[in-house]
Design a protein around this motif. Structure first.
Motif, PDB file in Angstrom:
ATOM      1  N   GLY D  96       0.838  -1.205   0.000  1.00  0.00           N
ATOM      2  CA  GLY D  96       0.000   0.000   0.000  1.00  0.00           C
ATOM      3  C   GLY D  96       0.864   1.243   0.000  1.00  0.00           C
ATOM      4  O   GLY D  96       1.852   1.332  -0.723  1.00  0.00           O
ATOM      5  N   ASN D  97       0.469   2.198   0.815  1.00  0.00           N
ATOM      6  CA  ASN D  97       1.236   3.453   0.855  1.00  0.00           C
ATOM      7  C   ASN D  97       2.091   3.564   2.119  1.00  0.00           C
ATOM      8  O   ASN D  97       2.416   4.669   2.559  1.00  0.00           O
ATOM      9  CB  ASN D  97       0.298   4.658   0.728  1.00  0.00           C
ATOM     10  N   GLU D 100       5.299   5.360   1.410  1.00  0.00           N
ATOM     11  CA  GLU D 100       5.046   6.772   1.091  1.00  0.00           C
ATOM     12  C   GLU D 100       4.773   7.579   2.365  1.00  0.00           C
ATOM     13  O   GLU D 100       4.970   8.789   2.382  1.00  0.00           O
ATOM     14  CB  GLU D 100       3.852   6.907   0.140  1.00  0.00           C
ATOM     15  N   GLN D 101       4.289   6.894   3.393  1.00  0.00           N
ATOM     16  CA  GLN D 101       3.996   7.595   4.646  1.00  0.00           C
ATOM     17  C   GLN D 101       5.077   7.366   5.707  1.00  0.00           C
ATOM     18  O   GLN D 101       4.829   7.565   6.902  1.00  0.00           O
ATOM     19  CB  GLN D 101       2.620   7.153   5.157  1.00  0.00           C
ATOM     20  N   ARG D 127      12.556   4.318  -2.650  1.00  0.00           N
ATOM     21  CA  ARG D 127      12.090   5.299  -1.656  1.00  0.00           C
ATOM     22  C   ARG D 127      13.276   5.952  -0.927  1.00  0.00           C
ATOM     23  O   ARG D 127      13.245   7.144  -0.639  1.00  0.00           O
ATOM     24  CB  ARG D 127      11.146   4.590  -0.685  1.00  0.00           C
TER      25      ARG D 127
END
Lengths: 278, 278, 278, 278
Positions: D96-97, D100-101, D127
């Protein structure tokens, strides 16, 4: 560590052989180079304060020709052209054109850093910036010339208590560890411990382990101007450290690494016309 | 580059906006930090030689409060607590406990490096080694303090000919380029060119391109002792460089990066008992 | 730049001589070394993708023996023992004991990085970690082997527009710039610009200036395991870059710098008995 | 070392207090920052293999909530926003994210490096290059992600024999040693020894001394793309290392140091029009 057969001084201090002896010695190494190249020896000047040798019979027994004499013999055995200079000579032995005829200067001092004239320090610094190599040994960490080139206090922890020192290689492909195993061992040495107030080394070559629980960045390189600098920790005057072949090999490797470029310095400073639009 | 709205000086020199403006400004940035942390402003002292401003009407027009005054205003706008000091003040404005109450010292000098007393240089150097940050600007490359910390001549090429300078970021994740785009542009600046006789930077942040065909390592960091040093090239006195918001932002970022640790210096040097076997 | 007399290819592209010619050439340099040392040539393998030469008549005209052939001739002229290998050979020319008999591998690729087998990349990487030198040229920045050793994308900006490139020396005492002046000039080259997504070089040797306003870290060294890596930017296939004597000299210097230590690898990894208390 | 009061686990292993306790704790430190800045917590994801905890009752006793649970509690106590992820969750907990988080990812693995999917490794690497911080702990030295970012084998010597470890600070002004004394002591730990096959650290923070005679570069930083990486050695699963407040403080300092810039990535790669002459 194996004793250097080139040195005839029959001192009898014990030492332990390195458990992982290097596979080759420097004299046997084939040196890769272009075919047909002309060769000339690297010109080394060994500078020594030479005071302990005059004051302390124990030191005089270990180094009857002085620390400078022991290093001269060891480096001549590796093919270098070697002269010596000492504190009490006129201009500390570095007057005239001595520096101009030196490719790599080795520096050992301890008791009398303050007696080295600022003029000499300035001359040595200028010569390093122009390309002369500098190998600073042991208590030379506190010399005026090393502090001037580092910009820091170069302070550290120390203890004279017959610690064992093990210098572990952390730069396994560096020319300074050519022919050296995973580490060097010195059965008895003065301890130097962190914090060592130096700039972060450009290349960290050795880190030392000491019996008393300390570590020390004991082999470190820097560049200043065109000059290369190698700091190498071992060599307290009351131990026969510079008689050991592996220590001599590291110093010889350091000299070779620090030798100046053969080409003239092309750098021009100051007011400059534009390279474009001329 | 965008002009700083905090600065009311109505000089009218042209400038070009950066073609890739940064996505955010420093005042809008959320600063990640632990919850509940107490905060205090970083204490900055801007040291300026302040001679050009007295002699050259053009400089006085661009910097009516002096370069130090312009930097003070810009940094106060970023939340720093800022004082100034200048060459012609007693003890160059750095006497008493000024250095003890300075977290980061900014240094601009040019004409009169030789007039800074050796005593002051020694005090500043000691304070840097103890942890004070130092941001050296432009012609400060030739200051006594920068040369003492670098160990080199810090010489370079230069030309006053209205070159365009473009400072390209080569350390894209470094805190000093927080909020900065791929590069900064200064429509007119003095040229500084390689060779720049400094030790290899520990971190190279910016490299400048100049119209005349030169490049220059224009943003560089060093560590000496506990102190952090940031050299930043722009800022010739006859250009309004320090009025540009992006230049101010880089200097502010440099101050934040160079600020000392909050904890006391735990280092102890000198003769030490063994840590093991006690 | 002066054309290499060793290369008989009569291409007629214009070039500009370097305005500050180096004071000496590599063939004239005395190479300092210990007296009595045995010598052996460094064994170089030049790997070339060799696709442009087959597809593009312009490239074939400039490099009738391929880029690998031109580099082979140039390096043999400097005393190296040189073999070549190309993508379309079995195992890309790197099978059998080729890597074991290579001291320094040179890598040029562009169109077909993806066709190099992962097995070959793994073998080359292992050999580098064991000590083999690696010189990566130009578009080799995007090769699998360079990316694997760097850990980054190695991406950059580029433009084919006959930019002038000036490579300025920023490490004036480094062996890779032996015999090189303050800079090299290439009248026409492909532009590579920052950001260049590489780890900060351990040693930054050259920075390039381009007509179009860009700069680029164009000479950079790294160490991985016992192996030394030199990335050197110039060499777009439609320009005669590798025919210039100064470019050849830099590559030769890079090969000499990257050559492995002569001594065997002493490193042992894994479960280890204590060195103390045995 | 002092035990962390935030951790209620009543394990009873002995430990020695650090002989030179730091002068302050992280929760008391005033964090210098601009006035009026908005603040937000750094978002940390602690990734743990979480296998030893399932198999070995001794490990489960020391870390009843898993190593990830212990680190989560410790970092929340320092004001971070912390989530956890483990190997056996779908997509190893990083789907999922999650990435990103995540501002900073912490990585602990040992038995099952090979079970981490290459797809996950590629996502984490991308990332990191985009700016996410990465703190790699202990046996994570052999993780796919660390090896991919380093380009080397990351191999080392090791021994499980209750050695004492002393981590000595060699970068006294670095934010990672904020609030730490001259060294940390761990009464019993697994030994890791040189050679450690990593690239030379960009910043060397700690060097460890071990009873058995070894040293190890135990705190090291790197930059890859926009991302910052901190390797920190301690944390063998059968010792309560992560319960000690000073170890937690170093990890928290590392998280703060590795946190990404707040501004968006301005970098553009690929074919580029000239900046000049447009």
């Amino acid at each position: 560590m194996t004793k250097n057969p080139l040195d005839a001084n029959p001192f009898t201090l014990e030492f332990h052989p390195s458990p992982q002896p290097p596979k080759s010695t420097i004299l046997e190494l084939p040196i890769p180079q272009p075919q047909g190249a002309k060769t000339m020896p690297i010109r080394v000047t060994v500078w020594n304060e030479n005071r302990h040798e005059q004051k302390n019979p124990k030191v005089a027994e270990i180094y009857p020709q002085g620390i400078h004499g022991a290093l001269k013999g060891a480096l001549e055995g590796q093919g270098f052209e070697v002269k010596t200079a000492t504190l009490d000579q006129p201009e500390h032995g570095l007057g005239g054109n001595v520096l101009e005829q030196t490719d790599v200067l080795i520096w050992w001092g301890h008791l009398a850093h303050g007696e080295v004239s600022d003029e000499t320090v300035a001359k040595v610094q200028a010569r390093v910036l122009a390309g002369m190599g500098l190998v600073v040994l042991h208590s030379g960490h506190f010399s005026k010339i090393f502090k001037a080139l580092m910009g820091t206090t170069c302070d550290l922890k120390w203890r004279e208590a017959d610690d064992k020192e093990r210098l572990l290689v952390v730069a396994p492909g560096h020319p300074i560890v050519e022919g050296i195993g995973e580490y060097l061992e010195l059965e008895r040495e003065e301890m130097y411990g962190e914090p060592f107030d130096i700039p972060a080394p450009e290349e960290l070559i050795f880190v030392s382990w000491f019996t008393g629980g300390e570590i020390f960045r004991s082999g470190a390189t820097y560049t200043r101007g065109r000059g290369k600098i190698f700091y190498f920790r071992p060599g307290h005057e009351t131990y026969p450290t510079y008689h050991y072949a592996e220590v001599q090999k590291v110093i010889g490797n350091g000299v070779r690494w620090a030798a100046p470029l053969a080409s003239a310095d092309p750098r021009v400073f100051g007011n400059a016309v534009a390279l474009e639009g001329k």
